[in-house]
Scaffold this active site. Sequence first.
Site, PDB file in Angstrom:
ATOM      1  N   LYS A 173       0.824  -1.396  -0.018  1.00  0.00           N
ATOM      2  CA  LYS A 173      -0.095  -0.005  -0.157  1.00  0.00           C
ATOM      3  C   LYS A 173       0.954   1.451  -0.096  1.00  0.00           C
ATOM      4  O   LYS A 173       0.647   2.157  -0.654  1.00  0.00           O
ATOM      5  CB  LYS A 173      -0.957   0.079   1.206  1.00  0.00           C
ATOM      6  N   GLN A 180      -4.918  -1.336   9.401  1.00  0.00           N
ATOM      7  CA  GLN A 180      -4.746  -2.626   9.044  1.00  0.00           C
ATOM      8  C   GLN A 180      -5.401  -3.682  10.054  1.00  0.00           C
ATOM      9  O   GLN A 180      -5.144  -3.661  11.082  1.00  0.00           O
ATOM     10  CB  GLN A 180      -3.405  -3.122   8.597  1.00  0.00           C
ATOM     11  N   ASP A 218     -11.294   2.970   4.041  1.00  0.00           N
ATOM     12  CA  ASP A 218     -11.566   1.533   3.994  1.00  0.00           C
ATOM     13  C   ASP A 218     -13.171   1.327   3.890  1.00  0.00           C
ATOM     14  O   ASP A 218     -13.741   0.188   3.574  1.00  0.00           O
ATOM     15  CB  ASP A 218     -11.226   0.807   5.046  1.00  0.00           C
TER      16      ASP A 218
END
Length: 296
Positions: free
Chosen positions: A54, A98, A121
Amino acid sequence: MVAQVIDGKAFAAKVRAQVADQVAKLKEENGITPGLAVVLVGEDPASQVYVRSKGKQTVEVGMNSYEHKLDVDTSEEDLLALIDKLNKDPAVHGILVQLPLPKHLNEDLVINSIDPAKDVDGFHISNVGLLGTGQKSMVPCTPLGCLMMLRDYHGSLSGMDAVVIGRSNIVGKPMAQLLLGDSCTVTIAHSRTKDLPDVVRRADIVVAAVGRPEMVPGDWIKEGATVIDVGINRIERDGKNKLVGDVDYARAAERAGAITPVPGGVGPMTIACLLANTLTACCRANGLPEPEGLTA
Ligand code: NAD
């Protein structure tokens, strides 16, 4: 019928190029550089790989990447304090924590402490609600990538029968909402569905997001249907490690009209959509028009 392969790797490269182009324009015309902060708690090997990837791709499209690596035993209080700092930082437009988090941390609490406008997200309860009511939201990256590929292949999805296999909060449910938003007739199937083969056989669009290697055999696929395989399963075959999806690709490709491979299908689209979401968040934060074709 031999299915057209939907090349997620090529599509993701196209999305990244579009993002990079818009980022360059933002810098030149507005003096703004979008920034993505990624928070990793602990040393889960798979998570470390994702976070590295990422960060690398964020920099490649011209954005600022801020990585925060915290000890596995970081307290909830310290993690929430970091998120609060990132929420207030004007250079940070997207925040991603994460998952999975170590067991002692409350995932829902942590995710819901992110400013919804920076929740790239799309897991914050506000974004879930906005998506469910058809309002502008941050959309979870994997389903957004699937939607982009479906729109690209079909143009309009209106009136199509779609089945989503799997009802997780990160893939199945938001995917179903997005398909509904595009006027599909949507069925969500799951582990308790009574006659899964029959449900799948009726579908024009099959999105498989279960996490069981090749559980959808080719003969469940309606002739000409579009198959989006989200599953990523590591198996051993002929003495070698292999990645396979939730669909028996070889058999399904004999019946489908179009199909995503594993690897090289949905996977690469997920990070590309994370970058797209960060760009979208940055544009919204600055009152600028959203990039076209990169949102739901
Ligand atoms: P999950 O475990 O949270 O959810 C799986 C779902 O499958 C559940 O809702 C369950 O009801 C359903 N299910 C289980 N057994 C079933 C059965 N026999 N028949 C029908 N449904 C059944 O998983 P998830 O997080 O949604 O991920 C699903 C898969 O997608 C995994 O393989 C994961 O690795 C993969 N994934 C890929 C990406 C990507 O970027 N490509 C992103 C996220 C997840």
